[in-house]
Scaffold this motif. Sequence first.
Motif, short mmCIF file in Angstrom:
data_model
loop_
_atom_site.label_atom_id
_atom_site.label_comp_id
_atom_site.label_asym_id
_atom_site.label_seq_id
_atom_site.Cartn_x
_atom_site.Cartn_y
_atom_site.Cartn_z
N PHE A 45 0.84 -1.20 0.00
CA PHE A 45 0.00 0.00 0.00
C PHE A 45 0.88 1.25 0.00
CE2 PHE A 45 -3.64 -2.51 0.44
CZ PHE A 45 -4.79 -1.75 0.59
N ALA A 50 -1.36 3.95 -1.91
CA ALA A 50 -2.74 3.48 -1.86
C ALA A 50 -3.48 3.99 -0.62
CB ALA A 50 -2.77 1.96 -1.92
N LEU A 51 -3.09 5.14 -0.14
CA LEU A 51 -3.77 5.74 0.99
C LEU A 51 -3.93 7.23 0.72
CD1 LEU A 51 -0.57 5.87 2.62
CD2 LEU A 51 -1.61 3.69 3.06
N THR A 57 -8.40 3.58 4.98
CA THR A 57 -7.25 2.69 4.82
C THR A 57 -7.31 1.46 5.73
OG1 THR A 57 -5.89 4.52 4.06
CG2 THR A 57 -4.72 2.55 4.81
N PHE A 60 -9.68 -1.03 4.15
CA PHE A 60 -9.11 -1.66 2.96
C PHE A 60 -8.05 -2.69 3.35
CE2 PHE A 60 -10.53 2.16 0.50
CZ PHE A 60 -11.31 1.48 -0.43
N CYS A 88 -14.39 5.14 -0.19
CA CYS A 88 -13.36 6.15 -0.07
C CYS A 88 -13.77 7.33 -0.94
CB CYS A 88 -12.01 5.60 -0.51
SG CYS A 88 -10.70 6.84 -0.47
N THR A 91 -10.08 8.88 -3.46
CA THR A 91 -9.28 8.23 -4.49
C THR A 91 -10.16 7.53 -5.53
OG1 THR A 91 -7.50 6.64 -4.89
CG2 THR A 91 -9.06 6.07 -3.17
N TYR A 93 -9.48 4.45 -6.41
CA TYR A 93 -9.30 3.04 -6.08
C TYR A 93 -8.20 2.34 -6.88
CZ TYR A 93 -13.75 3.55 -3.64
OH TYR A 93 -14.74 3.98 -2.80
N ASN A 95 -4.94 2.79 -7.19
CA ASN A 95 -3.71 2.50 -6.44
C ASN A 95 -3.94 1.40 -5.41
OD1 ASN A 95 -2.54 4.49 -7.93
ND2 ASN A 95 -2.37 5.96 -6.28
N ILE A 96 -5.13 1.37 -4.83
CA ILE A 96 -5.47 0.33 -3.86
C ILE A 96 -5.52 -1.02 -4.57
CG2 ILE A 96 -7.30 -0.51 -2.33
CD1 ILE A 96 -7.95 2.58 -1.94
#
Length: 120
Positions: A45, A50-51, A57, A60, A88, A91, A93, A95-96
């Motif tokens: 992450f 990814a945050l 976070t 996730f 969320c 973002t 999503y 990157n997550i």
Amino acid sequence: MCTVQVDGIALKSCLMLAPQLEGACVRTVESLAVDNKLNGLQASFHRHHALQCGFCTPGFLMLATSIVERGEMLSRDEIREEISGVLCRCTGYENIISAIHEYLQETVAANPQSVAKELV
């Protein structure tokens, strides 16, 4: 952080009553790091940024931990479907999804037997 693991299953803690948890093993995001070091999923992450604000976070991460512990290699579309219940507002999503997908490739695809040991 609404998502926790109850007996290894990712669930929304905000939809549960305390008496339902009697005798259950409850894990929160605080259980993931060991000796103040990020585990592999948390590091993924971090690598993928990814945050965002950090509010979602933990949810996730706990949901992704459950996905990884199942030991199944998922496609990006399957990951997108799996995480659809964690909202969320910061973002898109991607990157997550990338962080989870990369970690699944590094662990599940490479050595499925070691997944549970690394995350626990």
